[in-house]
Motif scaffolding. Structure first.
Motif, short mmCIF file in Angstrom:
data_model
loop_
_atom_site.label_atom_id
_atom_site.label_comp_id
_atom_site.label_asym_id
_atom_site.label_seq_id
_atom_site.Cartn_x
_atom_site.Cartn_y
_atom_site.Cartn_z
N ALA A 157 0.83 -1.21 0.00
CA ALA A 157 0.00 0.00 0.00
C ALA A 157 0.86 1.26 0.00
O ALA A 157 0.54 2.25 -0.69
CB ALA A 157 -0.93 -0.02 1.23
N LYS A 158 1.97 1.24 0.77
CA LYS A 158 2.85 2.42 0.79
C LYS A 158 3.45 2.68 -0.58
O LYS A 158 3.51 3.84 -1.04
CB LYS A 158 3.97 2.20 1.81
N HIS A 159 3.89 1.63 -1.25
CA HIS A 159 4.49 1.83 -2.58
C HIS A 159 3.44 2.31 -3.57
O HIS A 159 3.75 3.11 -4.47
CB HIS A 159 5.13 0.53 -3.06
N ASP A 160 2.22 1.84 -3.43
CA ASP A 160 1.14 2.35 -4.29
C ASP A 160 0.97 3.85 -4.09
O ASP A 160 0.82 4.61 -5.06
CB ASP A 160 -0.17 1.63 -3.97
N GLN A 161 1.00 4.29 -2.86
CA GLN A 161 0.86 5.72 -2.56
C GLN A 161 2.04 6.52 -3.09
O GLN A 161 1.87 7.65 -3.59
CB GLN A 161 0.71 5.91 -1.05
N VAL A 162 3.24 5.95 -2.98
CA VAL A 162 4.41 6.64 -3.54
C VAL A 162 4.26 6.80 -5.05
O VAL A 162 4.51 7.89 -5.61
CB VAL A 162 5.70 5.86 -3.19
N GLN A 163 3.84 5.74 -5.72
CA GLN A 163 3.66 5.80 -7.16
C GLN A 163 2.60 6.84 -7.54
O GLN A 163 2.79 7.62 -8.48
CB GLN A 163 3.26 4.42 -7.69
N ARG A 164 1.51 6.80 -6.81
CA ARG A 164 0.43 7.77 -7.12
C ARG A 164 0.90 9.21 -6.90
O ARG A 164 0.54 10.12 -7.66
CB ARG A 164 -0.80 7.47 -6.27
N ARG A 165 1.70 9.40 -5.85
CA ARG A 165 2.17 10.76 -5.57
C ARG A 165 3.11 11.23 -6.67
O ARG A 165 3.01 12.40 -7.14
CB ARG A 165 2.90 10.76 -4.23
N LEU A 166 4.01 10.38 -7.13
CA LEU A 166 4.91 10.76 -8.22
C LEU A 166 4.12 11.03 -9.50
O LEU A 166 4.39 12.04 -10.21
CB LEU A 166 5.94 9.66 -8.45
N ASP A 167 3.17 10.19 -9.81
CA ASP A 167 2.35 10.39 -11.02
C ASP A 167 1.57 11.71 -10.92
O ASP A 167 1.46 12.46 -11.91
CB ASP A 167 1.39 9.22 -11.21
N LYS A 168 1.07 11.99 -9.75
CA LYS A 168 0.31 13.23 -9.56
C LYS A 168 1.17 14.46 -9.78
O LYS A 168 0.77 15.41 -10.46
CB LYS A 168 -0.28 13.24 -8.15
N GLU A 169 2.38 14.40 -9.18
CA GLU A 169 3.25 15.57 -9.33
C GLU A 169 3.67 15.75 -10.79
O GLU A 169 3.76 16.89 -11.29
CB GLU A 169 4.48 15.42 -8.44
N LEU A 170 3.95 14.67 -11.50
CA LEU A 170 4.32 14.79 -12.91
C LEU A 170 3.16 15.30 -13.75
O LEU A 170 3.34 16.08 -14.70
CB LEU A 170 4.81 13.44 -13.45
N ARG A 171 1.93 14.86 -13.41
CA ARG A 171 0.76 15.39 -14.12
C ARG A 171 0.58 16.87 -13.82
O ARG A 171 0.13 17.64 -14.68
CB ARG A 171 -0.49 14.60 -13.74
N GLU A 172 0.90 17.27 -12.58
CA GLU A 172 0.82 18.69 -12.24
C GLU A 172 1.78 19.52 -13.09
O GLU A 172 1.47 20.65 -13.48
CB GLU A 172 1.14 18.88 -10.76
N LEU A 173 2.96 18.93 -13.37
CA LEU A 173 3.91 19.66 -14.22
C LEU A 173 3.36 19.83 -15.63
O LEU A 173 3.50 20.90 -16.26
CB LEU A 173 5.24 18.90 -14.26
N GLU A 174 2.71 18.78 -16.15
CA GLU A 174 2.11 18.90 -17.48
C GLU A 174 0.98 19.92 -17.47
O GLU A 174 0.83 20.72 -18.42
CB GLU A 174 1.61 17.54 -17.94
N TYR A 175 0.18 19.92 -16.39
CA TYR A 175 -0.89 20.90 -16.29
C TYR A 175 -0.32 22.31 -16.23
O TYR A 175 -0.84 23.26 -16.86
CB TYR A 175 -1.72 20.60 -15.05
#
Length: 581
Positions: A57-75
């Motif tokens: 579960a922790k690694h899932d959250q880490v992955q989601r957080r990284l994906d979110k931040e990268l999507r924020e950069l695209e936004y």
């Protein structure tokens, strides 16, 4: 080792109280430590499974957080592409007005002001840089030369995004800067992102000991937050070599690795999560063991003192009574009233005193009887000697008067008396025993003449075996007096001896009148002498007693007889030879 055994055998360790303490401590510690071990194993297994799920579960959250931040950069990039000042910049580039330094500076200042506002609430964005092919590069919060120059390809189209590493400063998210009117790419926008800070926050939020972002293409660590434990971590060379996702546990630390979805890159995230439940369980178990050991030691000491007092007090009293008995006081009896086991010990001690007293009395009585027997023996010592002298005188008188039969009979009688009353031992060879029987039959010839004949069937090997003295003569005498006397036909006595495995078999057989049951058989005669014993001198029971006395109850005498068919007496004895033979 010798010193250890010497200490174990020393007096302090042999004390009852210390031994009782050790036994109580061991007996009490076995179930306690067994229960704690079972609890630890069960809890560790459950904790391992639960923590494995937690790490996933922790690694899932880490992955989601990284994906979110990268999507924020695209936004953020797309919002800049729609910004009016960026549109002015593109228009100035299209119209060739970028050479107007005043207008270009005004646009840059407007872009910089807006970028600073955005970076205030986007804490991981540290700078935004714009590159225009005709006018060069500028950054809103720094200098373009502050960042590493890398020979990278430029965005080829509107959807071509590039992420490059800016050393320890972070990453640069690069997107194409194009003219909306003709869709021509005129430059690029690079958003500088503080990746180490993001990894540090993620590691802190999820209680990770280490979080690594690395590139599988170059086998290099890009960013790392935390510190790998050299005692438990497999080392960077190991997890860099494993380019596939994994999840495993090593030394109570879970290791997990997964790929990250980054445009144009083949990156992996590697994290280490210590199993705090196991560590907490170990600490709790250690404290519990210390507490239980302390309680167990105290309880064992108190219990050993109480029990040793209850047991040692009556034992000390019994020891004092034994010392009195050693000094000669045989009336120092134990009085019951203690623990049942000690009372049984005391009763045994009392019985020992009684038997000791009886033994002493018996010894005194036997000593007295022995003295009387010695005196009586001295008085009768001359009787056999006088008898031998008298018989020898009769023998010489018979020879003088030329009566050899009387002389031979007297000689045979002397030999029988010497064998019966002599002191040459209780055993003689079967050959010597047969010789005594010949002497006896020589004497009986005066009475029966030739009406009674004796036959011998003796195994030569059996003739050298030892037998009790005068064991066969009473049987021959019994056959003569009670079997063949008054018999109308001629009497025959047959003596046989042979070896049967480990037994010496002796047999005396006559063809006399026999006897009817219950006189025949092994139990035909009563234990004491009676009228039906039909013996001269000693009876059948005396022979039985002699066999039992010398050889034990396994060797017996058997009698087989039928009326008018004779009697057979058979003895079963062990094979006994002299050392000389």
């Amino acid at each position: 080792m010798k010193r250890l055994f010497a200490w174990l055998g020393s007096q302090p360790f042999r004390s009852f109280q210390l031994r009782l303490f050790i036994y109580l401590f061991l007996i009490g510690s076995i179930p306690v430590f067994g229960a704690l071990s079972l609890f630890y194993v069960h809890s560790s297994e459950r904790s391992d499974e639960e923590w494995r799920a937690t790490v996933v579960a922790k690694h899932d959250q880490v992955q989601r957080r990284l994906d979110k931040e990268l999507r924020e950069l695209e936004y953020l990039y797309r919002s800049w592409m729609q910004n009016e000042y960026v549109a002015q910049l593109i228009m100035m580039n299209r119209d060739g007005r970028l050479l107007n330094e005043t207008a270009f500076r005004s646009v840059k200042e407007s872009i910089g002001s807006m970028a600073m506002v955005q970076m205030e609430y986007r804490k991981f964005v540290t700078d935004i840089c714009f590159t225009i092919e005709e006018a060069g590069s500028f950054c809103t919060n720094g200098n373009p030369f502050d960042y590493e120059e890398q020979e990278l390809r430029k965005p080829a189209n509107r959807s071509d995004f590039i992420i490059r590493v800016q050393g320890h400063k972070g990453i640069g998210w690069v997107g194409p800067l194009y003219d909306p009117a003709n869709l021509v790419i005129v430059g690029s926008i690079e958003i500088v992102f503080d990746m180490p800070r993001l990894l540090g926050e993620i590691r802190s939020d999820h209680a990770l000991s280490d979080l690594v972002l690395w590139d599988t293409a170059g086998d290099s660590i890009l960013f790392e937050s935390g510190r790998r434990d050299t005692a438990t971590s497999p080392g960077s060379s190991l997890f860099l070599a494993e380019k596939e996702p994994f999840l495993r546990s090593e030394s109570n630390v879970f290791l997990s690795q997964r790929p990250v979805s980054v445009p144009g890159q083949t990156w992996m995230t590697y994290l280490e999560s210590p199993n705090t439940d196991i560590r907490s369980l170990k600490s709790t178990l250690k404290n519990t063991i210390l507490v239980f050991c302390t309680i167990l030691v105290v309880v064992s000491i108190v219990s050993s003192f109480i029990f040793s007092t209850l047991f040692s007090r009556p034992l000390r009293k019994l020891r004092q009574l034994m010392k009195r008995a050693e000094s000669g006081d045989l009336k120092a009896y134990w009085m019951s009233g203690s623990i049942r086991e000690i009372d049984e010990l005391g009763n045994g001690y009392n019985q020992m005193l009684n038997r000791l007293e009886e033994t002493i009395k018996q010894a005194k009585l036997e000593e007295s009887l022995k003295k009387e027997a010695e005196i009586e023996a001295l008085q009768y010592q001359l009787n056999p000697h006088f008898l031998y002298n008298t018989l020898n005188t009769i023998k010489w008188v018979a020879k003088i008067h030329q009566t050899p039969q009387i002389s031979d009979a007297v000689s045979a009688l002397v030999r029988l008396l010497q064998a019966s009353l002599g002191k040459k031992g209780d055993f003689l060879t079967l050959k010597q025993e047969v010789g005594l029987i010949r002497d006896y039959m020589a004497i009986q010839t005066f009475r029966y003449g030739d009406t009674v004949r004796m036959f011998l069937d003796i195994d030569p090997i059996a003739s050298i075996c030892l037998v009790p003295k005068m064991i066969l003569q009473p049987l021959v005498e019994n056959a003569l007096i009670h079997g063949l006397e008054n018999s109308a036909k001629g009497g025959e006595i047959t003596i046989k001896a042979w070896l049967d495995r480990d037994m010496l078999m002796l047999e005396v057989q006559d063809n006399g009148k026999g006897m009817a049951p219950p006189e025949a058989g092994e139990e035909a005669l009563p234990p004491g002498k009676s009228a039906k014993e039909r013996m001269s001198g000693i009876g059948l029971n005396n022979i039985r007693d002699k066999i039992k006395l010398y050889y034990g109850p396994d060797y017996k005498m058997h009698i087989f007889s039928k009326p008018n068919a004779g009697t057979t007496v058979r003895l079963s004895l062990p094979i006994h030879r002299s050392e000389e033979s």
